[in-house]
Write a protein that holds these residues in place. Structure first.
Motif, PDB file in Angstrom:
ATOM      1  N   GLY A 166     -32.105   4.533  21.770  1.00 42.25           N
ATOM      2  CA  GLY A 166     -31.581   3.555  20.817  1.00 42.25           C
ATOM      3  C   GLY A 166     -32.182   3.776  19.446  1.00 42.25           C
ATOM      4  N   THR A 170     -34.037  -1.653  17.327  1.00 38.47           N
ATOM      5  CA  THR A 170     -33.270  -2.354  18.352  1.00 38.47           C
ATOM      6  C   THR A 170     -34.169  -3.012  19.397  1.00 38.47           C
ATOM      7  N   GLU A 264     -27.626  -2.522  19.645  1.00 39.95           N
ATOM      8  CA  GLU A 264     -27.927  -3.770  18.946  1.00 39.95           C
ATOM      9  C   GLU A 264     -27.559  -4.955  19.836  1.00 39.95           C
ATOM     10  N   VAL A 309     -30.878  -2.041  11.847  1.00 40.65           N
ATOM     11  CA  VAL A 309     -30.216  -2.659  12.987  1.00 40.65           C
ATOM     12  C   VAL A 309     -30.921  -3.943  13.401  1.00 40.65           C
TER      13      VAL A 309
END
Length: 367
Positions: A166, A170, A264, A309
Motif C-alpha cells: 500500500g 494508508t 485508502e 492518502v
C-alpha cells in the motif's frame, strides 16, 4: 510535546533528536528514570547542546518541523517497541530510538555521558523490574479485514508469510501494530496466542524460535529482494510492508509471500480511525476535539490534498489544527470544523498568486 518546548526555548526552528532528548527529562517515565540512574541531568545535556549549537537568532512561530533524523528516531522507537513485544510506544522506546539513530545530535550528546549499551541495559533493567504494566495508548486499527487476513495467512502451513502492499500513509504499519495489540490482549486464535512480533532489518541474520516468533520488516525496498526471498524460504514467519512500486520489482516473492492489499479507507473508516486517535491528540495538545472536526479533517484533506492518502493526511490535518488552537490564549480550547477549514483557507490563499483565493470555510459551510 516537550521536545517542541525545548526547541522553542532555544530559538531553534527545527525539532531534532537533541530536542526530543531534552523533552524526555520533562516527562515522567522510564527514560527520565534511566537517565537519572546513569547520572545524566537535563541541565548537563542542555549546557552541552548550547556549547555545540548555541541559541537560535529567531524565535520559531507555529509548529516546529521534525528533522529527517528525528523522524528516523521515531521510526526506530516503533521498531524497538515491537522488538520488546510492547503494544505501546513509551519514553523508553523514544530513548532507545534516539540511541539507534546514532548520527543524530541526541545520540551524540548522550555518548558524552554514557555508552549506548549502558543506556539500553538500564532501560531493560527498569522494564524487567516488577511494576504495574503501563496502559497502552490507542492503536490505529479500523482495518479488521486486513488483520483477519494476516492472521489467517500466519496460521497456514505453507506460504504463511504476509506482504502488505500500500501507499505510505494508508496505515500499513499501524495494521501490524493493531495485530500486536490483538496478540497482547489475547484476541487471536490459539495458534497465535504465544507468538511475539519482532521488528528486524531485511539484512539482519535471525536465529529465533520459528514457532513463537513472527518477524516484521517495515518499508521493504527493491534492494532488499534477495534478503526477503531468503527469509520467505525459511522460518520463522514474516510480515513485510512495501509500496506498490517496489512490489512490481518483487513479484517473484509471491512463491513465499501472500499479498495483503492496503488501500485508502473509506470516509467512514477514516473518521473511525481518527476517533480512535482522538484521545491521544487531545492529551498532547491539551484540547477537546469535536466529532465535526474529525469529519472535516477527512472531508477537506480528501478534497484538497491530492498527493497523499487517507488516513495519514487527515491525521496530519488534525495534528496541525490542534497545534494552532493550543497556541491561542484562553482556556476554552476546542478544535472544531471551523479550525480545520481555516487551515485550508490558509493553504488556498498561499497558492492564489494566479487568481482569487478560495475560502474553504465557505466550502465547508456548503458541504
Amino acid at each position: 510535546m516537550a521536545g517542541q518546548e525545548s526547541a522553542r526555548k532555544l530559538n531553534h526552528n527545527h525539532l531534532g533528536t537533541e530536542h526530543i532528548l531534552l523533552g524526555l527529562f520533562a516527562v515522567e517515565g522510564v527514560a527520565a528514570t534511566a537517565l537519572h540512574n546513569l547520572g545524566i541531568s537535563q541541565d548537563a545535556v542542555r549546557e552541552q547542546l548550547l556549547r555545540t549549537a548555541g541559541f537560535g537568532t529567531k524565535p520559531p512561530t507555529g509548529s516546529i518541523p521534525f528533522t529527517v533524523r528525528a523522524k528516523k528516531a521515531l521510526e526506530m522507537a516503533l521498531k524497538d517497541a515491537l522488538t520488546l513485544g510492547h503494544n505501546y510506544i513509551g519514553t523508553e522506546h523514544l530513548l532507545l530510538g534516539l540511541m539507534r539513530e546514532s548520527e543524530g545530535a541526541g545520540a551524540q550528546l548522550l555518548r558524552g555521558f554514557a555508552a549506548q549499551h549502558q543506556v539500553r541495559d538500564e532501560v531493560i533493567r527498569i522494564l524487567n523490574a516488577p511494576a504495574p504494566a503501563p496502559e497502552p495508548p490507542p492503536v490505529v486499527v479500523g482495518r479488521e479485514p486486513e488483520i483477519q487476513r494476516i492472521m489467517q495467512i500466519l496460521m497456514r502451513k505453507s506460504r504463511n508469510n504476509a506482504l502488505l502492499v500500500g501507499e505510505p500513509g494508508t496505515g500499513r504499519t499501524s495494521i501490524v501494530s493493531g495485530l500486536a495489540q490483538r496478540i497482547a490482549q489475547g484476541g487471536v486464535p490459539a495458534g497465535l496466542a504465544e507468538v511475539r512480533l519482532r521488528a528486524v532489518d531485511a539484512t539482519m541474520a535471525v536465529a529465533e524460535d520459528p514457532d513463537r516468533t513472527v518477524l516484521f520488516l517495515d518499508d521493504v525496498r527493491p534492494g532488499d529482494a534477495d534478503a526477503l526471498r531468503a527469509l520467505g524460504r525459511g522460518r520463522p514467519r514474516v510480515i513485510a510492508v512495501t509500496d506498490p512500486g517496489t512490489y512490481d520489482a518483487l513479484r517473484d516473492v509471491g512463491a513465499y509471500f501472500q499479498v495483503v492489499p492496503v488501500g485508502e479507507p473509506t470516509h467512514g473508516e477514516a473518521v473511525g480511525i481518527l476517533k480512535q486517535l482522538r484521545r491521544e491528540y487531545e492529551a498532547h495538545h491539551q484540547v477537546t476535539i469535536t466529532d465535526d472536526a474529525l469529519d472535516a479533517a477527512v472531508t477537506l484533506s480528501a478534497r484538497h490534498i491530492t498527493d497523499r492518502v487517507l488516513p495519514g493526511k487527515a491525521v496530519e490535518v488534525l495534528d496541525e489544527a490542534g497545534a494552532r488552537v493550543r497556541m491561542t490564549d484562553g482556556t476554552a480550547r476546542t478544535v472544531d470544523a471551523r479550525h480545520i477549514a481555516e487551515l485550508f483557507a490558509d493553504r488556498t490563499a498561499d497558492r492564489a498568486a494566479d487568481g482569487p483565493s478560495v475560502d474553504d470555510r465557505s466550502i465547508w459551510a456548503m458541504s
